[in-house]
Enzyme design. Structure first.
Site, PDB file in Angstrom:
ATOM      1  N   CYS A  43       0.812  -1.215   0.000  1.00 25.46           N
ATOM      2  CA  CYS A  43       0.000   0.000   0.000  1.00 25.46           C
ATOM      3  C   CYS A  43       0.847   1.266   0.000  1.00 25.46           C
ATOM      4  CB  CYS A  43      -0.952  -0.004   1.195  1.00 25.46           C
ATOM      5  SG  CYS A  43      -2.048   1.426   1.240  1.00 25.46           S
ATOM      6  N   CYS A  48      -1.626   1.822  -2.879  1.00 23.28           N
ATOM      7  CA  CYS A  48      -2.583   2.895  -2.605  1.00 23.28           C
ATOM      8  C   CYS A  48      -1.977   4.296  -2.615  1.00 23.28           C
ATOM      9  CB  CYS A  48      -3.249   2.680  -1.247  1.00 23.28           C
ATOM     10  SG  CYS A  48      -3.456   0.975  -0.741  1.00 23.28           S
ATOM     11  N   TYR A 178     -10.459  -3.022 -10.160  1.00 24.08           N
ATOM     12  CA  TYR A 178     -10.209  -1.642  -9.743  1.00 24.08           C
ATOM     13  C   TYR A 178      -8.781  -1.192 -10.018  1.00 24.08           C
ATOM     14  CZ  TYR A 178      -8.067  -3.279  -5.338  1.00 24.08           C
ATOM     15  OH  TYR A 178      -7.247  -3.861  -4.407  1.00 24.08           O
ATOM     16  N   HIS A 435     -26.214  22.000   1.649  1.00 25.62           N
ATOM     17  CA  HIS A 435     -26.491  22.529   0.315  1.00 25.62           C
ATOM     18  C   HIS A 435     -25.570  23.710   0.006  1.00 25.62           C
ATOM     19  CE1 HIS A 435     -28.973  23.295  -3.206  1.00 25.62           C
ATOM     20  NE2 HIS A 435     -28.951  24.586  -2.876  1.00 25.62           N
ATOM     21  N   GLU A 440     -25.723  15.781  -0.466  1.00 26.93           N
ATOM     22  CA  GLU A 440     -27.083  15.929   0.029  1.00 26.93           C
ATOM     23  C   GLU A 440     -28.074  15.027  -0.714  1.00 26.93           C
ATOM     24  OE1 GLU A 440     -29.105  19.707  -0.812  1.00 26.93           O
ATOM     25  OE2 GLU A 440     -27.527  20.128  -2.286  1.00 26.93           O
TER      26      GLU A 440
END
Length: 453
Positions: A43, A48, A178, A435, A440
């Site tokens: 990683c 990663c 992925y 918002h 949201e």
């Protein structure tokens, strides 16, 4: 005092092994760790961390292209300098790797820059030195593999991306998982022409179908040429570079070919026969829910067990094992509702059940939205966001959440807490949204898209 040199000896200095060693030492155990390659594991060094840095680099170029739409007349993508990125990336990797070693030292752990192999049930050969331990943890991770096809040696694996001296102008990435998609995205964003070759009709096998379709479309919009339904048969060196030929006879010629077709556990060479531990498929070490092998004092965590191959899972398993063995707090790391992200451009993230998994268990209600984020409505860049909730019709619990779009990983970490806690759709509905944000939408999905199951 114990007759052994250590209460616990950890084979492997990656995220899981280091966490287990450090926490065990904090509980008062005498701990040793051996790492033969690099501290921090895949990683930190070839996974990663450097990958995310390169994804960020690709995004900067795309933001520069969008700048004029927001009034930034001096912004332009320009030509990317690979050497500058490589220097910054490698410097950060070196810094993080050193931190892992320092964490062990500060915790009082004895570390060995050496390979460790079994001599007998409680004895290890650590760089030529005999070391004994009451308990032993195998945390050796996994490694990328190439397919067994003619000419495979002409191809690269994911590790090789981080040693390239220059960006290939034209590259074929083989695989639909992925890792393949992330590497294809960052290479494309940095300026390469990219061909993506995968066997399935859609990328990301195992992910929710709506996200898979959205990912296919996102890769198209990024300019990646996808060759779906093709399995690579061979590679050949030709005058124009490397020719990739598929089973169906389809050919692609590029400067480089990168395989992202799978990884295997690092279990070979440990001399597991000496402790009567058998490996399973591709070399995975079988363990029970407590990470115990068939030997009650030998444990294994992370990718070497091939359960759920994610760095945070290995870390959680290591911490739980340390608490169980030395902290008087027996517990297990759950593999249920583990959030994960795909750092493509744009990224995808998911937690819980896909629609396809959920309908095998019970009837569900599906809430789905697709929209163009505000930033991209102004810049006119084709980048869509897809957000989805899978809800139990009987209990109203949110069984799964899925997203493709900007900041998906950042949002999904919070959504995962709600799903792990058993939140219902009504709990989501009762939450006030922030918002204007894309986030949201997860709490304002009022209209059911469809029922399934």
């Amino acid at each position: 005092m114990s007759a052994y040199d250590f209460d616990l000896f950890v084979i492997g200095g990656g995220s899981g092994g280091v966490r287990c060693a450090r926490i065990s030492a904090g509980h008062g155990a005498r701990v040793g760790v051996a790492e033969e390659r690099f501290w921090g594991g895949t990683c930190v060094n070839v996974g990663c961390v450097p990958k995310k840095i390169m994804v960020n680099a690709g995004e900067y170029g795309l933001w520069a292209e969008e700048g004029p739409a927001f009034g930034w007349t001096g912004m332009q993508a320009g030509t990317h300098d690979w050497s500058v990125l490589a220097k910054a990336r490698d410097g950060e990797v070196e810094r993080l790797s050193a931190i892992y070693n320092r964490l062990l030292t500060n915790a009082g752990v004895t570390s060995f820059d050496a390979r460790a192999t079994f001599i007998d049930a409680h004895t290890l050969d650590v760089g030529g030195k005999r070391v004994t331990a009451e308990r032993i943890l195998i945390a050796t991770g996994g490694h990328a593999v190439k397919p067994e096809i003619p000419g495979a040696d002409l191809g690269l694996i994911s590790d090789d991306l981080f040693t390239l001296k220059a960006l290939p102008k034209h590259v074929a990435v083989v695989g639909g998982g992925y890792i393949a998609l992330e590497f294809a995205s960052l290479l494309r964003a940095l300026g390469a022409e990219v061909e993506l070759v995968y066997r399935q009709p859609l990328p990301l096998r195992g992910f929710d179908h709506d996200i898979r379709e959205a990912m296919r479309d996102a890769l198209d919009h990024l300019g990646i040429r996808q060759h779906a339904g093709h399995e690579v048969a061979r590679l050949d060196q030709v005058a124009g570079g490397i020719q990739l030929t598929t089973v169906l006879g389809h050919t692609v010629t590029t400067d480089a070919v990168m395989f992202a077709t799978g990884r295997e556990p690092n279990s070979k060479g440990l001399n597991l026969d000496a402790v009567d531990i058998l490996t399973g498929r591709f070399g995975a070490i079988p363990v029970d829910a407590h990470q115990t092998t068939r030997q009650p004092h030998i444990f294994a965590i992370g990718d070497v067990t091939d359960q759920l191959n994610l760095t945070p899972v290995a870390t959680a398993q290591g911490h739980a094992l340390a608490d169980t063995l030395f902290g008087h707090k027996p517990r297990m790391a759950s593999l249920k509702n583990v959030p994960t992200a795909v750092f493509t451009i744009p990224p995808a993230a998911t937690v819980g059940l896909t629609e396809e998994e959920a309908v095998l268990q019970e009837p569900v209600d599906i809430y789905l939205t697709r929209f163009t984020p505000m930033r991209h409505t102004i810049s006119k860049r084709t980048r869509r966001t897809v957000m989805k909730l899978v809800v139990s019709r009987a209990t109203r619990k949110v069984l799964g959440a899925h997203m493709l779009g900007d900041d998906a990983a950042e949002m999904m970490q919070g959504i995962a807490i709600a799903i792990v806690a058993g939140a219902t759709k009504e709990d989501f509905d009762a939450t006030i949204g922030i918002h204007p944000t894309a986030a949201e939408e997860f709490v304002t999905l009022r209209t059911m898209t469809r029922q399934a199951g």
